[in-house]
Motif scaffolding. Structure first.
Motif, PDB file in Angstrom:
ATOM      1  N   UNK A  56       0.826  -1.203   0.000  1.00  0.00           N
ATOM      2  CA  UNK A  56       0.000   0.000   0.000  1.00  0.00           C
ATOM      3  C   UNK A  56       0.866   1.261   0.000  1.00  0.00           C
ATOM      4  N   UNK A  57       1.929   1.263   0.803  1.00  0.00           N
ATOM      5  CA  UNK A  57       2.789   2.439   0.870  1.00  0.00           C
ATOM      6  C   UNK A  57       3.462   2.724  -0.470  1.00  0.00           C
ATOM      7  N   UNK A  58       3.958   1.678  -1.117  1.00  0.00           N
ATOM      8  CA  UNK A  58       4.609   1.864  -2.412  1.00  0.00           C
ATOM      9  C   UNK A  58       3.602   2.383  -3.443  1.00  0.00           C
ATOM     10  N   UNK A  59       2.377   1.835  -3.433  1.00  0.00           N
ATOM     11  CA  UNK A  59       1.356   2.302  -4.360  1.00  0.00           C
ATOM     12  C   UNK A  59       0.993   3.756  -4.133  1.00  0.00           C
ATOM     13  N   UNK A  60       0.834   4.138  -2.880  1.00  0.00           N
ATOM     14  CA  UNK A  60       0.471   5.520  -2.555  1.00  0.00           C
ATOM     15  C   UNK A  60       1.588   6.477  -2.965  1.00  0.00           C
ATOM     16  N   UNK A  61       2.834   6.125  -2.630  1.00  0.00           N
ATOM     17  CA  UNK A  61       3.958   6.993  -2.985  1.00  0.00           C
ATOM     18  C   UNK A  61       4.092   7.114  -4.495  1.00  0.00           C
TER      19      UNK A  61
END
Length: 294
Positions: A244-249
């Motif tokens: 999720x963090x990689x997608x958001x960033x």
């Protein structure tokens, strides 16, 4: 406000795909300490099954895609990894690369290297209006599907016998075997689950990209590996959070970088990854007993 809603939908949609892919990778690593690079080909094979059955009802295509990918994952474990289970980590890693390259070249031989158009979910091509903002119904369904699957996987790991055995194996495989956990069954179940997750990711990713080709799953899995490392190798919660963090960033970089720098979005993404690992080299949620190995 409209831009914020659109960015959030894009971020959670892409983050969900990365989270599901990272979970498929993390399931195998948690019980075998194996980085399964062939997961990219599991995703690609599932997409080609959808392409082959594109003229059939979508339920048939999805069911066939799940069954074929599940069988491929279990067969890969049985033929390529089980005989090497007591080998050193470098041998297991080379085996993983070999399986990946073999499946990729086999796909090129069977179906060719040309890009093929694929739209497995045409009914989701329309936009819906939320708060005065038009949002892709496909991305909303992607977010919903990812949330449901993450919740179902959580329940499976916490409430079922196999799930509890997987969690025990992830914590301390040697001790779990001593108390009666069957190694072959747990590892086969982990590969089967990773195959199912790969099929779901293939369906959603193909619907978003609109094509399939022999390297269809490679870029997605590379980013998911990065997400797994950020979340913490061997920790399934960490893999999901990292995805999720990689997608958001990634989406935030796409939205707010100057237009001339957007083609280099992945470079900026990896800079962020390096900064995170400099602060937390073991990942955000390091797994206990990481040095344990089958």
């Amino acid at each position: 406000m409209q831009i914020i809603i659109q960015v959030l939908v894009d971020a959670f949609s892409l983050g969900g795909l990365y989270a599901l892919t990272a979970l498929g990778i993390g399931l195998i690593f948690s019980v075998m300490r194996l980085a399964n690079f062939a997961h990219a080909e599991f995703v690609t094979v599932a997409a080609y099954v959808l392409f082959a059955l594109s003229g059939q009802p979508i339920v048939i295509g999805i069911a066939a895609s799940v069954l074929v990918t599940l069988a491929l994952a279990v067969l890969t474990e049985r033929l390529a990894f089980r005989p090497l289970r007591n080998a050193d980590p470098a041998t297991m890693l080379i085996s993983s690369f070999s399986v990946s390259m073999f499946l990729q070249r086999l796909l090129v031989f069977l179906v060719g290297s040309r890009i093929k158009t694929l739209d497995p979910l045409p009914m989701l091509g329309q936009a819906v209006t939320i708060g005065g903002v038009q949002v892709s119904s496909l991305k909303l369904v992607t977010i919903l599907a990812c949330a449901v699957l993450l919740a179902a996987l959580t329940l499976f790991l916490k409430k079922t016998r196999f799930g509890l055995q997987m969690r025990a194996a992830a914590e301390n495989f040697t001790m779990s075997r001593l108390v009666g956990v069957r190694a072959n069954a747990v590892i086969a179940a982990a590969f089967a689950l990773s195959g199912v997750l790969a099929a779901v990711v293939a369906l959603l990713f193909a619907a978003q990209t609109g094509f399939v080709q022999p390297r269809f799953g490679v870029q997605l899995v590379i980013i998911a590996f990065v997400a797994t490392v950020i979340g913490g190798l061997g920790n399934l919660l960490g893999a999901a959070v990292g995805g999720f963090l990689v997608g958001v960033v990634s989406i935030l970089l796409q939205a707010f970088l100057p237009p001339e720098l957007r083609p280099f979005r992945e470079a900026f993404l990896f800079v962020v990854v390096i900064l995170v690992l400099l602060v937390r080299p073991q990942g955000l949620f390091p797994a206990r007993g990481l040095k344990e190995r089958v």
